[in-house]
Design a protein around this motif. Structure first.
Motif, PDB file in Angstrom:
ATOM      1  N   ARG A 117      10.743  -3.213   0.314  1.00  0.00           N
ATOM      2  CA  ARG A 117      11.054  -3.601   1.698  1.00  0.00           C
ATOM      3  C   ARG A 117       9.963  -3.039   2.615  1.00  0.00           C
ATOM      4  N   VAL A 118       9.296  -3.945   3.311  1.00  0.00           N
ATOM      5  CA  VAL A 118       8.256  -3.555   4.261  1.00  0.00           C
ATOM      6  C   VAL A 118       8.756  -3.834   5.676  1.00  0.00           C
ATOM      7  N   LYS A 174      -2.618   1.405  -5.632  1.00  0.00           N
ATOM      8  CA  LYS A 174      -2.984   1.500  -4.224  1.00  0.00           C
ATOM      9  C   LYS A 174      -3.260   0.113  -3.649  1.00  0.00           C
ATOM     10  N   LYS A 175      -3.924  -0.744  -4.422  1.00  0.00           N
ATOM     11  CA  LYS A 175      -4.229  -2.092  -3.950  1.00  0.00           C
ATOM     12  C   LYS A 175      -2.972  -2.936  -3.825  1.00  0.00           C
ATOM     13  N   ILE A 176      -1.992  -2.694  -4.697  1.00  0.00           N
ATOM     14  CA  ILE A 176      -0.717  -3.409  -4.585  1.00  0.00           C
ATOM     15  C   ILE A 176      -0.046  -3.074  -3.254  1.00  0.00           C
ATOM     16  N   MET A 177      -0.039  -1.790  -2.896  1.00  0.00           N
ATOM     17  CA  MET A 177       0.558  -1.365  -1.629  1.00  0.00           C
ATOM     18  C   MET A 177      -0.199  -1.953  -0.445  1.00  0.00           C
ATOM     19  N   GLU A 178      -1.513  -1.958  -0.527  1.00  0.00           N
ATOM     20  CA  GLU A 178      -2.329  -2.523   0.553  1.00  0.00           C
ATOM     21  C   GLU A 178      -2.071  -4.016   0.705  1.00  0.00           C
ATOM     22  N   LYS A 179      -1.944  -4.713  -0.428  1.00  0.00           N
ATOM     23  CA  LYS A 179      -1.686  -6.153  -0.393  1.00  0.00           C
ATOM     24  C   LYS A 179      -0.293  -6.435   0.168  1.00  0.00           C
ATOM     25  N   ARG A 182      -0.566  -6.011   3.892  1.00  0.00           N
ATOM     26  CA  ARG A 182      -1.365  -7.065   4.514  1.00  0.00           C
ATOM     27  C   ARG A 182      -0.597  -8.388   4.565  1.00  0.00           C
ATOM     28  N   VAL A 183       0.059  -8.729   3.474  1.00  0.00           N
ATOM     29  CA  VAL A 183       0.824  -9.976   3.410  1.00  0.00           C
ATOM     30  C   VAL A 183       2.002  -9.932   4.385  1.00  0.00           C
ATOM     31  N   VAL A 207       6.840  -7.754  -6.690  1.00  0.00           N
ATOM     32  CA  VAL A 207       5.600  -7.545  -7.445  1.00  0.00           C
ATOM     33  C   VAL A 207       5.884  -7.952  -8.886  1.00  0.00           C
ATOM     34  N   ASP A 208       5.130  -8.912  -9.400  1.00  0.00           N
ATOM     35  CA  ASP A 208       5.378  -9.307 -10.784  1.00  0.00           C
ATOM     36  C   ASP A 208       4.619  -8.389 -11.741  1.00  0.00           C
ATOM     37  N   LYS A 209       4.749  -8.644 -13.017  1.00  0.00           N
ATOM     38  CA  LYS A 209       4.207  -7.725 -14.016  1.00  0.00           C
ATOM     39  C   LYS A 209       2.682  -7.793 -14.131  1.00  0.00           C
ATOM     40  N   ARG A 210       2.084  -8.777 -13.466  1.00  0.00           N
ATOM     41  CA  ARG A 210       0.622  -8.849 -13.393  1.00  0.00           C
ATOM     42  C   ARG A 210       0.100  -8.131 -12.159  1.00  0.00           C
ATOM     43  N   GLY A 211       1.034  -7.686 -11.298  1.00  0.00           N
ATOM     44  CA  GLY A 211       0.640  -7.000 -10.078  1.00  0.00           C
ATOM     45  C   GLY A 211       0.486  -7.922  -8.883  1.00  0.00           C
ATOM     46  N   HIS A 212       0.871  -9.198  -9.060  1.00  0.00           N
ATOM     47  CA  HIS A 212       0.768 -10.145  -7.944  1.00  0.00           C
ATOM     48  C   HIS A 212       1.918  -9.932  -6.970  1.00  0.00           C
ATOM     49  N   VAL A 213       1.620 -10.063  -5.684  1.00  0.00           N
ATOM     50  CA  VAL A 213       2.590  -9.809  -4.623  1.00  0.00           C
ATOM     51  C   VAL A 213       3.206 -11.123  -4.138  1.00  0.00           C
ATOM     52  N   TRP A 214       4.543 -11.127  -3.964  1.00  0.00           N
ATOM     53  CA  TRP A 214       5.276 -12.309  -3.524  1.00  0.00           C
ATOM     54  C   TRP A 214       6.163 -11.977  -2.320  1.00  0.00           C
ATOM     55  N   VAL A 215       6.245 -12.903  -1.369  1.00  0.00           N
ATOM     56  CA  VAL A 215       7.186 -12.756  -0.257  1.00  0.00           C
ATOM     57  C   VAL A 215       8.496 -13.412  -0.687  1.00  0.00           C
ATOM     58  N   ILE A 216       9.456 -12.595  -1.081  1.00  0.00           N
ATOM     59  CA  ILE A 216      10.744 -13.118  -1.535  1.00  0.00           C
ATOM     60  C   ILE A 216      11.578 -13.582  -0.342  1.00  0.00           C
TER      61      ILE A 216
END
Length: 254
Positions: A117-118, A174-179, A182-183, A207-216
């Motif tokens: 939750r952001v 760290k990049k996952i958190m930044e993404k 940003r998103v 965040v999926d298992k590849r590290g991709h970020v999704w807006v649920i």
């Protein structure tokens, strides 16, 4: 659905939005054919209630899960009949409007899916949007929703959850958190085009298992109690402080 359509118009957000359409039999069956697993969600929902996960199995069988309860249906027609009946029993007419969304295979913490939750807020003086808090919601064992009240899940700081998450170890946490930040900021600015008076929004970021970020999901009236459950109250206090900037004061009061 309106939020999804608005965000979809922003090119940078498109790769982070799961396919989403209004519920019909045709849409559900097409989504199942393409993705195998989908979420069927109310347009107006709170705290993860009344959400179904539908999975296409072999031999034209289908599994439907609500919370931690699963039922297998032996035919397409029986599965559709159950969902139609389930939707029709919602108390309020507006709660009977549903969407179908591609299921995202979320990363897990101790074998339970989680999302982030952001909280994004608009500063009164600068008018700038800022990401002011991030917290992880881990689903309870066997549940499909991460709302900790319904699933009896847990709340963790984002670094703590990502450290032990089932995500490709080569992906920078760290990049996952930044993404995610940003998103969420991009999504807030996009939604603010329509909801101009809103000064706080919450986004459930998967965040999926590849590290991709999704807006649920985007929330225009987000709760902040989960931040108070963290040992470090810094984010909780910051969110409350900025929220107070926008509270109207009665003349003559301090």
């Amino acid at each position: 659905m309106k939020k999804h359509q608005l965000m979809q118009k922003r090119k940078e957000l498109q790769p982070h939005l799961p396919a989403t359409e209004k519920y019909t039999h045709t849409v559900l069956l097409n989504f199942l054919k393409e993705y195998n697993q989908v979420m069927v969600k109310p347009v107006i929902g709170r705290r993860g209630r009344n959400i179904l996960k539908v999975t296409q199995l072999e031999n034209n069988k289908f599994e439907v899960q609500e919370r931690s309860h699963k039922v297998t249906y032996s035919s397409r027609d029986k599965m559709l009949a159950f969902i139609d009946k389930y939707i029709s029993t919602r108390k309020h007419p507006l709660q009977r409007n549903y969407i179908v969304q591609r299921y995202i295979d979320l990363a897990e913490y101790n074998n339970s899916p989680f999302d982030i939750r952001v909280i994004v807020q608009k500063r009164k003086v600068t008018k700038n949007w800022e990401a002011t808090g991030m917290v992880t919601k881990v689903a309870g064992k066997g549940y499909i929703v991460t709302n900790n009240k319904i699933s009896k899940g847990i709340i963790l700081s984002v670094p703590e959850a990502l450290k032990k998450a089932s995500i490709d170890p080569s992906v920078s946490r760290k990049k996952i958190m930044e993404k995610a930040e940003r998103v969420s900021l991009l999504a807030a600015k996009r939604l603010a085009v329509r909801w101009k008076k809103h000064t706080i929004m919450g986004f459930d970021i998967g965040v999926d298992k590849r590290g991709h970020v999704w807006v649920i999901e985007g929330n225009l009236c987000p709760g902040i109690r989960n931040f108070n459950k963290l040992t470090d109250k810094t984010m909780y206090r910051r969110i409350k402080k900025i929220r107070k900037e926008h509270e109207k004061r009665v003349p003559g009061t301090s």
